[in-house]
Design a protein around this motif. Structure first.
Motif, PDB file in Angstrom:
ATOM      1  N   SER A  29       0.832  -1.211   0.000  1.00  0.00           N
ATOM      2  CA  SER A  29       0.000   0.000   0.000  1.00  0.00           C
ATOM      3  C   SER A  29       0.862   1.255   0.000  1.00  0.00           C
ATOM      4  O   SER A  29       0.511   2.269  -0.617  1.00  0.00           O
ATOM      5  N   GLU A  30       2.014   1.170   0.688  1.00  0.00           N
ATOM      6  CA  GLU A  30       2.930   2.323   0.703  1.00  0.00           C
ATOM      7  C   GLU A  30       3.538   2.555  -0.675  1.00  0.00           C
ATOM      8  O   GLU A  30       3.752   3.695  -1.091  1.00  0.00           O
ATOM      9  N   MET A  31       3.820   1.467  -1.399  1.00  0.00           N
ATOM     10  CA  MET A  31       4.365   1.591  -2.750  1.00  0.00           C
ATOM     11  C   MET A  31       3.340   2.239  -3.678  1.00  0.00           C
ATOM     12  O   MET A  31       3.679   3.080  -4.524  1.00  0.00           O
ATOM     13  N   ASP A  32       2.081   1.849  -3.521  1.00  0.00           N
ATOM     14  CA  ASP A  32       1.013   2.443  -4.321  1.00  0.00           C
ATOM     15  C   ASP A  32       0.923   3.943  -4.058  1.00  0.00           C
ATOM     16  O   ASP A  32       0.786   4.737  -4.993  1.00  0.00           O
ATOM     17  N   LYS A  33       1.013   4.335  -2.787  1.00  0.00           N
ATOM     18  CA  LYS A  33       0.998   5.766  -2.437  1.00  0.00           C
ATOM     19  C   LYS A  33       2.203   6.491  -3.036  1.00  0.00           C
ATOM     20  O   LYS A  33       2.075   7.612  -3.547  1.00  0.00           O
ATOM     21  N   LEU A  34       3.366   5.850  -2.944  1.00  0.00           N
ATOM     22  CA  LEU A  34       4.592   6.449  -3.475  1.00  0.00           C
ATOM     23  C   LEU A  34       4.465   6.729  -4.970  1.00  0.00           C
ATOM     24  O   LEU A  34       4.774   7.830  -5.437  1.00  0.00           O
ATOM     25  N   VAL A  35       4.000   5.742  -5.716  1.00  0.00           N
ATOM     26  CA  VAL A  35       3.859   5.892  -7.167  1.00  0.00           C
ATOM     27  C   VAL A  35       2.862   7.000  -7.494  1.00  0.00           C
ATOM     28  O   VAL A  35       3.115   7.856  -8.358  1.00  0.00           O
ATOM     29  N   LYS A  36       1.732   7.022  -6.814  1.00  0.00           N
ATOM     30  CA  LYS A  36       0.711   8.048  -7.065  1.00  0.00           C
ATOM     31  C   LYS A  36       1.216   9.441  -6.712  1.00  0.00           C
ATOM     32  O   LYS A  36       0.908  10.421  -7.408  1.00  0.00           O
ATOM     33  N   THR A  37       2.007   9.527  -5.639  1.00  0.00           N
ATOM     34  CA  THR A  37       2.562  10.825  -5.235  1.00  0.00           C
ATOM     35  C   THR A  37       3.535  11.350  -6.284  1.00  0.00           C
ATOM     36  O   THR A  37       3.506  12.539  -6.646  1.00  0.00           O
ATOM     37  N   VAL A  38       4.398  10.480  -6.793  1.00  0.00           N
ATOM     38  CA  VAL A  38       5.378  10.892  -7.807  1.00  0.00           C
ATOM     39  C   VAL A  38       4.660  11.324  -9.092  1.00  0.00           C
ATOM     40  O   VAL A  38       4.997  12.349  -9.692  1.00  0.00           O
ATOM     41  N   ILE A  39       3.663  10.558  -9.509  1.00  0.00           N
ATOM     42  CA  ILE A  39       2.917  10.908 -10.725  1.00  0.00           C
ATOM     43  C   ILE A  39       2.221  12.244 -10.549  1.00  0.00           C
ATOM     44  O   ILE A  39       2.198  13.086 -11.466  1.00  0.00           O
ATOM     45  N   ALA A  40       1.648  12.481  -9.363  1.00  0.00           N
ATOM     46  CA  ALA A  40       0.989  13.760  -9.094  1.00  0.00           C
ATOM     47  C   ALA A  40       1.986  14.914  -9.187  1.00  0.00           C
ATOM     48  O   ALA A  40       1.665  15.993  -9.712  1.00  0.00           O
ATOM     49  N   GLU A  41       3.200  14.694  -8.693  1.00  0.00           N
ATOM     50  CA  GLU A  41       4.231  15.738  -8.781  1.00  0.00           C
ATOM     51  C   GLU A  41       4.623  15.988 -10.237  1.00  0.00           C
ATOM     52  O   GLU A  41       4.823  17.142 -10.646  1.00  0.00           O
TER      53      GLU A  41
END
Length: 251
Positions: free
Chosen positions: A26-38
């Motif tokens: 779940s943390e990896m999913d958050k990480l990927v979404k955060t980077v894409i948002a940036e």
């Protein structure tokens, strides 16, 4: 002489690693979404002359699907990942490491990365690979050099004007106003007026009724306003929503 023997329950150790990897998912999913948002918040480099990229994420998706074209794009993405990782606590990094090593198929033969270990390189690589996969999701052809041809696949034609005008006519007008079409904050009333006016001109050219021509000539402004607001604008908004959904989708 009595020897003290410590028995290690390797089954318990494996369960502990599995639990850490599961939490890391779940943390990896958050990480990927955060980077894409940036990446979506960063203005494009505009290195592709015929590509209407809205941000760096569009450009990365274009590179992944049509390229590669930019040699430094991987370093840009991985730098963004590192920036996000720098803000995370050790507990989260431990879980992300466990998840990453599972995903990458790494085998810790020397025992250097036991339970509780942190490996930023592994996390970064695993996250980058997921971001590469996500970049395959958007229908990036919409913003490519042949976007006028691609727009026809996303038209919403519930109204009279969109139903009566040919797909090529609609796509040509939308391609001309493409910047407004894919900008959620842009006012579409100008595009709606242009389409309504073109539709009325077409009716006038094809009509053999003098009365209809006279009526349109007398009340053209009112009819155009009515068509633009009540008929064309809803289809334009629907088409915009369809385009943005296709552009912002992920695998």
């Amino acid at each position: 002489m009595t020897k003290n023997v410590v028995e290690v329950n390797f089954g318990g150790l494996e369960r502990l690693k599995a639990a850490a990897a599961s939490a890391g998912e779940s943390e990896m999913d958050k990480l990927v979404k955060t980077v894409i948002a940036e990446l979506r918040s960063v203005a494009p480099y505009d290195v592709f002359e015929d590509v209407f990229a809205r941000h760096v994420w569009d450009e990365f998706c274009w590179c992944q699907q049509e390229g590669p074209f930019m040699d430094n794009m991987e370093s840009v993405i991985r730098s963004k990942i590192t920036g996000v990782l720098d803000k995370l606590d050790d507990r989260t990094l431990v879980c992300l490491t466990a998840c990453s090593r599972d995903e990458l198929g790494e085998i810790d033969q020397d025992g250097e990365l036991g339970v509780g270990a942190i490996c930023i390189d592994d996390i970064n690589l695993a996250a980058y690979q997921r971001i590469q996969e996500a970049a395959q999701g958007p229908d990036i052809s919409i913003i490519g050099p042949h976007r006028a041809d691609e727009l026809g696949f996303h038209l919403v034609t519930d109204g009279v004007v969109f139903s009566e005008l040919s797909e090529s006519e609609l796509s040509a007008v939308l391609a001309e106003h493409f910047e407004d079409i894919i900008d959620p904050a842009s006012d579409l009333s100008g595009v709606a007026n242009a389409l309504a006016e073109g539709f009325l001109e077409q009716i006038d050219d094809e009509s053999e009724s003098f009365g209809l021509s006279a009526l349109l000539g007398r009340f053209q402004s009112d009819v155009k306003t009515l068509l633009a607001e009540k008929d064309v604008l809803p289809d334009l908004k629907g088409t915009r929503a369809a385009l943005l959904e296709a552009l912002d989708s992920s695998v």
